[in-house]
Scaffold this motif. Structure first.
Motif, PDB file in Angstrom:
ATOM      1  N   ALA A 174       0.836  -1.201   0.000  1.00  0.00           N
ATOM      2  CA  ALA A 174       0.000   0.000   0.000  1.00  0.00           C
ATOM      3  C   ALA A 174       0.871   1.250   0.000  1.00  0.00           C
ATOM      4  O   ALA A 174       1.955   1.265   0.568  1.00  0.00           O
ATOM      5  CB  ALA A 174      -0.912   0.010   1.212  1.00  0.00           C
ATOM      6  N   LEU A 175       0.369   2.296  -0.630  1.00  0.00           N
ATOM      7  CA  LEU A 175       1.026   3.591  -0.551  1.00  0.00           C
ATOM      8  C   LEU A 175       0.759   4.180   0.828  1.00  0.00           C
ATOM      9  O   LEU A 175      -0.231   3.856   1.476  1.00  0.00           O
ATOM     10  CB  LEU A 175       0.473   4.533  -1.614  1.00  0.00           C
ATOM     11  CG  LEU A 175       0.716   4.186  -3.083  1.00  0.00           C
ATOM     12  CD1 LEU A 175      -0.076   5.138  -3.973  1.00  0.00           C
ATOM     13  CD2 LEU A 175       2.191   4.244  -3.408  1.00  0.00           C
ATOM     14  N   SER A 176       1.607   5.093   1.274  1.00  0.00           N
ATOM     15  CA  SER A 176       1.367   5.785   2.529  1.00  0.00           C
ATOM     16  C   SER A 176       0.111   6.646   2.398  1.00  0.00           C
ATOM     17  O   SER A 176      -0.325   6.978   1.288  1.00  0.00           O
ATOM     18  CB  SER A 176       2.554   6.672   2.889  1.00  0.00           C
ATOM     19  OG  SER A 176       2.651   7.758   1.973  1.00  0.00           O
ATOM     20  N   ALA A 177      -0.472   7.014   3.545  1.00  0.00           N
ATOM     21  CA  ALA A 177      -1.663   7.866   3.523  1.00  0.00           C
ATOM     22  C   ALA A 177      -1.380   9.176   2.798  1.00  0.00           C
ATOM     23  O   ALA A 177      -2.224   9.688   2.050  1.00  0.00           O
ATOM     24  CB  ALA A 177      -2.137   8.141   4.949  1.00  0.00           C
ATOM     25  N   GLY A 178      -0.179   9.730   3.013  1.00  0.00           N
ATOM     26  CA  GLY A 178       0.180  10.977   2.347  1.00  0.00           C
ATOM     27  C   GLY A 178       0.254  10.836   0.847  1.00  0.00           C
ATOM     28  O   GLY A 178      -0.235  11.701   0.102  1.00  0.00           O
ATOM     29  N   LYS A 179       0.844   9.767   0.368  1.00  0.00           N
ATOM     30  CA  LYS A 179       0.946   9.536  -1.074  1.00  0.00           C
ATOM     31  C   LYS A 179      -0.421   9.286  -1.690  1.00  0.00           C
ATOM     32  O   LYS A 179      -0.700   9.728  -2.813  1.00  0.00           O
ATOM     33  CB  LYS A 179       1.884   8.361  -1.358  1.00  0.00           C
ATOM     34  CG  LYS A 179       3.364   8.692  -1.215  1.00  0.00           C
ATOM     35  CD  LYS A 179       4.223   7.479  -1.528  1.00  0.00           C
ATOM     36  CE  LYS A 179       5.704   7.817  -1.498  1.00  0.00           C
ATOM     37  NZ  LYS A 179       6.102   8.628  -2.662  1.00  0.00           N
ATOM     38  N   ARG A 180      -1.272   8.575  -0.971  1.00  0.00           N
ATOM     39  CA  ARG A 180      -2.624   8.335  -1.491  1.00  0.00           C
ATOM     40  C   ARG A 180      -3.363   9.660  -1.628  1.00  0.00           C
ATOM     41  O   ARG A 180      -4.078   9.895  -2.610  1.00  0.00           O
ATOM     42  CB  ARG A 180      -3.391   7.376  -0.575  1.00  0.00           C
ATOM     43  CG  ARG A 180      -2.796   5.997  -0.472  1.00  0.00           C
ATOM     44  CD  ARG A 180      -3.777   4.980   0.093  1.00  0.00           C
ATOM     45  NE  ARG A 180      -4.321   5.303   1.386  1.00  0.00           N
ATOM     46  CZ  ARG A 180      -3.782   4.954   2.560  1.00  0.00           C
ATOM     47  NH1 ARG A 180      -2.635   4.268   2.570  1.00  0.00           N
ATOM     48  NH2 ARG A 180      -4.368   5.274   3.699  1.00  0.00           N
ATOM     49  N   TYR A 181      -3.177  10.534  -0.633  1.00  0.00           N
ATOM     50  CA  TYR A 181      -3.837  11.841  -0.661  1.00  0.00           C
ATOM     51  C   TYR A 181      -3.314  12.703  -1.804  1.00  0.00           C
ATOM     52  O   TYR A 181      -4.097  13.226  -2.617  1.00  0.00           O
ATOM     53  CB  TYR A 181      -3.619  12.550   0.675  1.00  0.00           C
ATOM     54  CG  TYR A 181      -4.237  13.929   0.729  1.00  0.00           C
ATOM     55  CD1 TYR A 181      -5.583  14.087   1.002  1.00  0.00           C
ATOM     56  CD2 TYR A 181      -3.467  15.071   0.487  1.00  0.00           C
ATOM     57  CE1 TYR A 181      -6.164  15.355   1.048  1.00  0.00           C
ATOM     58  CE2 TYR A 181      -4.040  16.332   0.528  1.00  0.00           C
ATOM     59  CZ  TYR A 181      -5.382  16.466   0.805  1.00  0.00           C
ATOM     60  OH  TYR A 181      -5.943  17.723   0.835  1.00  0.00           O
ATOM     61  N   SER A 182      -2.003  12.869  -1.887  1.00  0.00           N
ATOM     62  CA  SER A 182      -1.428  13.745  -2.912  1.00  0.00           C
ATOM     63  C   SER A 182      -1.730  13.226  -4.323  1.00  0.00           C
ATOM     64  O   SER A 182      -1.985  14.010  -5.233  1.00  0.00           O
ATOM     65  CB  SER A 182       0.080  13.894  -2.709  1.00  0.00           C
ATOM     66  OG  SER A 182       0.742  12.645  -2.746  1.00  0.00           O
ATOM     67  N   SER A 183      -1.740  11.914  -4.493  1.00  0.00           N
ATOM     68  CA  SER A 183      -2.035  11.340  -5.810  1.00  0.00           C
ATOM     69  C   SER A 183      -3.486  11.577  -6.206  1.00  0.00           C
ATOM     70  O   SER A 183      -3.780  11.854  -7.378  1.00  0.00           O
ATOM     71  CB  SER A 183      -1.730   9.838  -5.804  1.00  0.00           C
ATOM     72  OG  SER A 183      -0.369   9.599  -5.514  1.00  0.00           O
ATOM     73  N   SER A 184      -4.388  11.480  -5.235  1.00  0.00           N
ATOM     74  CA  SER A 184      -5.801  11.747  -5.538  1.00  0.00           C
ATOM     75  C   SER A 184      -5.995  13.205  -5.949  1.00  0.00           C
ATOM     76  O   SER A 184      -6.802  13.516  -6.835  1.00  0.00           O
ATOM     77  CB  SER A 184      -6.682  11.409  -4.329  1.00  0.00           C
ATOM     78  OG  SER A 184      -6.485  12.322  -3.259  1.00  0.00           O
ATOM     79  N   LYS A 185      -5.247  14.112  -5.331  1.00  0.00           N
ATOM     80  CA  LYS A 185      -5.363  15.529  -5.665  1.00  0.00           C
ATOM     81  C   LYS A 185      -4.715  15.847  -7.014  1.00  0.00           C
ATOM     82  O   LYS A 185      -5.167  16.751  -7.728  1.00  0.00           O
ATOM     83  CB  LYS A 185      -4.748  16.379  -4.553  1.00  0.00           C
ATOM     84  CG  LYS A 185      -5.523  16.322  -3.238  1.00  0.00           C
ATOM     85  CD  LYS A 185      -6.945  16.848  -3.405  1.00  0.00           C
ATOM     86  CE  LYS A 185      -7.689  16.928  -2.087  1.00  0.00           C
ATOM     87  NZ  LYS A 185      -9.040  17.532  -2.231  1.00  0.00           N
ATOM     88  N   LEU A 186      -3.662  15.116  -7.382  1.00  0.00           N
ATOM     89  CA  LEU A 186      -3.084  15.274  -8.714  1.00  0.00           C
ATOM     90  C   LEU A 186      -4.127  14.906  -9.764  1.00  0.00           C
ATOM     91  O   LEU A 186      -4.307  15.609 -10.766  1.00  0.00           O
ATOM     92  CB  LEU A 186      -1.842  14.394  -8.868  1.00  0.00           C
ATOM     93  CG  LEU A 186      -1.259  14.284 -10.278  1.00  0.00           C
ATOM     94  CD1 LEU A 186      -0.857  15.655 -10.824  1.00  0.00           C
ATOM     95  CD2 LEU A 186      -0.053  13.333 -10.291  1.00  0.00           C
ATOM     96  N   CYS A 187      -4.834  13.811  -9.531  1.00  0.00           N
ATOM     97  CA  CYS A 187      -5.875  13.387 -10.472  1.00  0.00           C
ATOM     98  C   CYS A 187      -6.978  14.446 -10.561  1.00  0.00           C
ATOM     99  O   CYS A 187      -7.514  14.702 -11.647  1.00  0.00           O
ATOM    100  CB  CYS A 187      -6.463  12.048 -10.038  1.00  0.00           C
ATOM    101  SG  CYS A 187      -5.315  10.665 -10.216  1.00  0.00           S
ATOM    102  N   ALA A 188      -7.288  15.085  -9.433  1.00  0.00           N
ATOM    103  CA  ALA A 188      -8.313  16.127  -9.435  1.00  0.00           C
ATOM    104  C   ALA A 188      -7.904  17.312 -10.303  1.00  0.00           C
ATOM    105  O   ALA A 188      -8.710  17.844 -11.076  1.00  0.00           O
ATOM    106  CB  ALA A 188      -8.586  16.591  -8.000  1.00  0.00           C
ATOM    107  N   VAL A 189      -6.654  17.739 -10.177  1.00  0.00           N
ATOM    108  CA  VAL A 189      -6.167  18.857 -10.992  1.00  0.00           C
ATOM    109  C   VAL A 189      -6.207  18.485 -12.472  1.00  0.00           C
ATOM    110  O   VAL A 189      -6.647  19.284 -13.322  1.00  0.00           O
ATOM    111  CB  VAL A 189      -4.735  19.253 -10.573  1.00  0.00           C
ATOM    112  CG1 VAL A 189      -4.171  20.314 -11.523  1.00  0.00           C
ATOM    113  CG2 VAL A 189      -4.720  19.781  -9.143  1.00  0.00           C
ATOM    114  N   MET A 190      -5.776  17.282 -12.798  1.00  0.00           N
ATOM    115  CA  MET A 190      -5.782  16.844 -14.193  1.00  0.00           C
ATOM    116  C   MET A 190      -7.205  16.737 -14.726  1.00  0.00           C
ATOM    117  O   MET A 190      -7.459  17.018 -15.909  1.00  0.00           O
ATOM    118  CB  MET A 190      -5.031  15.519 -14.314  1.00  0.00           C
ATOM    119  CG  MET A 190      -3.553  15.651 -13.973  1.00  0.00           C
ATOM    120  SD  MET A 190      -2.628  14.102 -14.094  1.00  0.00           S
ATOM    121  CE  MET A 190      -2.552  13.881 -15.871  1.00  0.00           C
TER     122      MET A 190
END
Length: 321
Positions: A174-190
């Motif tokens: 699993a990714l860390s909670a921080g990485k899961r969060y930042s990755s979800s927000k990257l997808c939001a911007v895209m």
């Protein structure tokens, strides 16, 4: 009368934005998973500002709940209970520390909540938006792995919808909670950028805007962390350290007011496809992460997301809007 749907409009910067909008006599639809708290806020806003406020149950991690919420809002519009829908403010979200968990559909909770739910909500309601409507998405500076915000939380990984939806499943790493969060927000911007491109291609006057409210520990973003860490994060000393390190910092009042402005003010009518950042009392259009401008990745992310939320069958060509 202007009517705005805001998710998470009953707490944090969402509440600050709701109060600002209500003071401007904007009618509101609060959507979230805390019905008692939403009713309290709705009563407060009606009493204080005399505006119309409705509430809709919405659990963003559940696609069934998202569809039900969208259907409720469509019904309100059809019956005349709502005279218009002028903006969708996709503000709710969270970081989920502790053991990894999954949505009712089996998708990782952070990704389902911060990205998939809002994607489906907007796609369901986009045809109901007024001609010059807006979609405003609360993103995060953590999406940029080259920024201090991203480095401190955990650098975002490849914006692969299928991989992020399944991460940590069946005993996989699993990714860390921080990485899961930042990755979800990257997808939001895209998503915001790709939505803007598709709207422009379709000749639509609807705007899509991304917003980074800055680091605001008081909003409860770190509620999953140990109590001592939460207390430390809200101290003036910690804010001073964050500023010296280059973290994007703001406060609830300013970021809430900025979110409200992006949803309503005429100065942002031509701001579609732009990423705005609140930082120490200033709201500025800035560049987002390099990868967020990748057209190939964005198109694939969109198509894969459509499949995950049930708007597209694998191998099916994307239909024009």
């Amino acid at each position: 009368m202007t009517t705005i749907l805001i998710t998470g409009g009953h707490s944090g910067i969402g509440l600050a934005a709701s109060r600002k909008l209500a003071a401007q006599k904007v009618d509101l639809v609060l959507a979230g998973r805390s019905p008692d708290r939403m009713r309290e806020v709705a009563d407060e806003l009606r009493s204080s500002y005399g505006t119309s406020v409705r509430t809709v149950a919405l659990e963003l991690s559940s696609l069934e709940s998202v569809r039900a919420a969208a259907a409720t809002i469509e019904s309100m519009l059809a019956s005349g209970e709502l005279t218009s829908l002028d903006a969708i403010v996709c503000n709710a979200g969270g970081r989920f520390d502790g053991a990894i968990s999954f949505s009712p559909e089996g998708y990782e909770t952070t990704f389902a909540t911060n990205y998939l739910g809002h994607f489906l909500l907007v796609e369901q309601l986009l045809p109901k938006l007024s001609r010059n409507g807006r979609v405003v998405y609360t993103a995060s500076g953590t999406h940029d792995p080259d920024s201090m915000d991203g480095k401190m939380v955990g650098a975002a990984v490849e914006p692969d919808a299928f991989a992020l939806a399944e991460v940590g499943k069946n005993g996989d790493a699993a990714l860390s909670a921080g990485k899961r969060y930042s990755s979800s927000k990257l997808c939001a911007v895209m998503y915001v950028y790709e939505l803007d491109r598709r709207l422009r291609k379709a000749g639509s006057a609807v705007s899509a805007i991304a917003f980074d409210p800055g680091s605001i520990p008081e909003t409860g973003f770190l509620r999953g962390m140990p109590a001592p860490m939460r207390r430390l994060s809200t101290t003036s000393a910690m804010k001073w350290v964050s500023q010296r390190l280059g973290v994007t910092t703001s406060d609830v009042a300013f970021s809430g007011a900025s979110l409200a402005a992006l949803a309503t003010e005429n100065g942002y009518v031509d701001a579609s496809g732009t990423y705005f950042q609140a930082h120490e009392g200033t709201l500025t259009a800035v560049r987002s992460a390099k990868v967020s401008y990748d057209l190939r990745r964005a198109a694939k992310l969109w198509e894969d997301t459509e499949e995950l939320v049930g708007l597209r069958i694998r191998g099916e060509a994307t239909q024009p809007r």
